[in-house]
Design a protein around this motif. Structure first.
Motif, PDB file in Angstrom:
ATOM      1  N   TYR A  13       0.911  -1.152  -0.063  1.00 54.43           N
ATOM      2  CA  TYR A  13       0.119  -0.102  -0.055  1.00 54.43           C
ATOM      3  C   TYR A  13       0.762   1.139   0.050  1.00 54.43           C
ATOM      4  N   SER A  14       0.617   2.122  -0.794  1.00 53.89           N
ATOM      5  CA  SER A  14       1.348   3.519  -0.810  1.00 53.89           C
ATOM      6  C   SER A  14       0.415   4.420   0.299  1.00 53.89           C
ATOM      7  N   GLY A  15       1.294   5.311   0.918  1.00 47.91           N
ATOM      8  CA  GLY A  15       0.872   6.206   1.565  1.00 47.91           C
ATOM      9  C   GLY A  15       2.014   7.260   1.940  1.00 47.91           C
ATOM     10  N   LEU A  16       1.609   8.046   2.914  1.00 49.11           N
ATOM     11  CA  LEU A  16       2.596   9.310   3.499  1.00 49.11           C
ATOM     12  C   LEU A  16       2.737   9.468   5.010  1.00 49.11           C
ATOM     13  N   ILE A  17       3.996   9.189   5.319  1.00 42.95           N
ATOM     14  CA  ILE A  17       4.311   9.363   6.611  1.00 42.95           C
ATOM     15  C   ILE A  17       4.130  10.708   7.138  1.00 42.95           C
ATOM     16  N   THR A  18       3.318  11.210   8.249  1.00 38.77           N
ATOM     17  CA  THR A  18       3.378  12.588   8.489  1.00 38.77           C
ATOM     18  C   THR A  18       4.050  12.949   9.623  1.00 38.77           C
ATOM     19  N   ASN A  19       4.341  11.907  10.321  1.00 45.69           N
ATOM     20  CA  ASN A  19       5.109  12.322  11.722  1.00 45.69           C
ATOM     21  C   ASN A  19       5.903  11.144  12.189  1.00 45.69           C
ATOM     22  N   ILE A  20       6.744  11.545  12.733  1.00 41.70           N
ATOM     23  CA  ILE A  20       7.852  10.442  13.293  1.00 41.70           C
ATOM     24  C   ILE A  20       8.453  10.912  14.803  1.00 41.70           C
ATOM     25  N   SER A  21       8.588  10.061  15.513  1.00 39.76           N
ATOM     26  CA  SER A  21       9.202  10.136  16.722  1.00 39.76           C
ATOM     27  C   SER A  21      10.416   9.047  16.717  1.00 39.76           C
ATOM     28  N   ALA A  22      11.121   9.026  17.924  1.00 39.01           N
ATOM     29  CA  ALA A  22      12.081   8.008  18.232  1.00 39.01           C
ATOM     30  C   ALA A  22      11.591   6.808  18.255  1.00 39.01           C
ATOM     31  N   TYR A  23      10.404   6.280  18.617  1.00 43.27           N
ATOM     32  CA  TYR A  23       9.668   5.124  18.656  1.00 43.27           C
ATOM     33  C   TYR A  23       8.468   4.953  17.906  1.00 43.27           C
ATOM     34  N   GLY A  24       8.103   5.864  17.086  1.00 43.98           N
ATOM     35  CA  GLY A  24       6.721   5.748  16.475  1.00 43.98           C
ATOM     36  C   GLY A  24       6.633   6.546  15.199  1.00 43.98           C
ATOM     37  N   LEU A  25       5.469   6.278  14.621  1.00 40.72           N
ATOM     38  CA  LEU A  25       5.185   7.183  13.430  1.00 40.72           C
ATOM     39  C   LEU A  25       3.601   7.240  12.937  1.00 40.72           C
ATOM     40  N   GLY A  26       3.268   8.253  12.258  1.00 42.64           N
ATOM     41  CA  GLY A  26       1.850   8.172  11.738  1.00 42.64           C
ATOM     42  C   GLY A  26       2.006   8.187  10.326  1.00 42.64           C
TER      43      GLY A  26
END
Length: 110
Positions: A24-37
């Motif tokens: 599936y294609s998409g867009l990562i909109t935020n990251i942290s040291a332990y996660g992502l949205g």
């Protein structure tokens, strides 16, 4: 966990997830040291990602430095919505399992 949530960095990384032998294609909109949205390009309900909270998936993207980063992630939450203009959208919050060095470098301030 609340403390890490405050440290999220807004990004716009085109990405792919692999779940249940589908890509599936998409867009990562935020990251942290332990996660992502991430938001997925699920324009019709039939293309909605078929996984649930707790599922383990792979996420692939290129960093702003051009490095291919492959992550194993655990889905923490899913949010599927039908939107009149865009069709079906799927937002996913994920925990990164054992972050690789290339991902950790994204947070290097030097």
């Amino acid at each position: 966990m609340f403390k890490e949530r405050l440290l999220r960095i807004p990004v716009r990384f085109p990405a792919h997830i692999i779940a249940e032998n589908e890509r599936y294609s998409g867009l990562i909109t935020n990251i942290s040291a332990y996660g992502l949205g991430m938001f997925l390009d699920t324009d019709v309900p039939e293309r909605a990602v078929e996984c649930t909270e707790g599922s383990i998936i792979s996420v692939e993207f290129n960093s702003d430095r051009g490095e291919l980063i492959v992550l194993q992630c655990k889905i923490i939450w899913l949010n599927r919505q039908e939107r009149p203009q865009e069709g079906m959208t799927t937002g996913i919050g994920m925990e990164v399992i054992d972050p690789p060095p290339a991902f950790v470098k994204l947070f290097d301030r030097s």
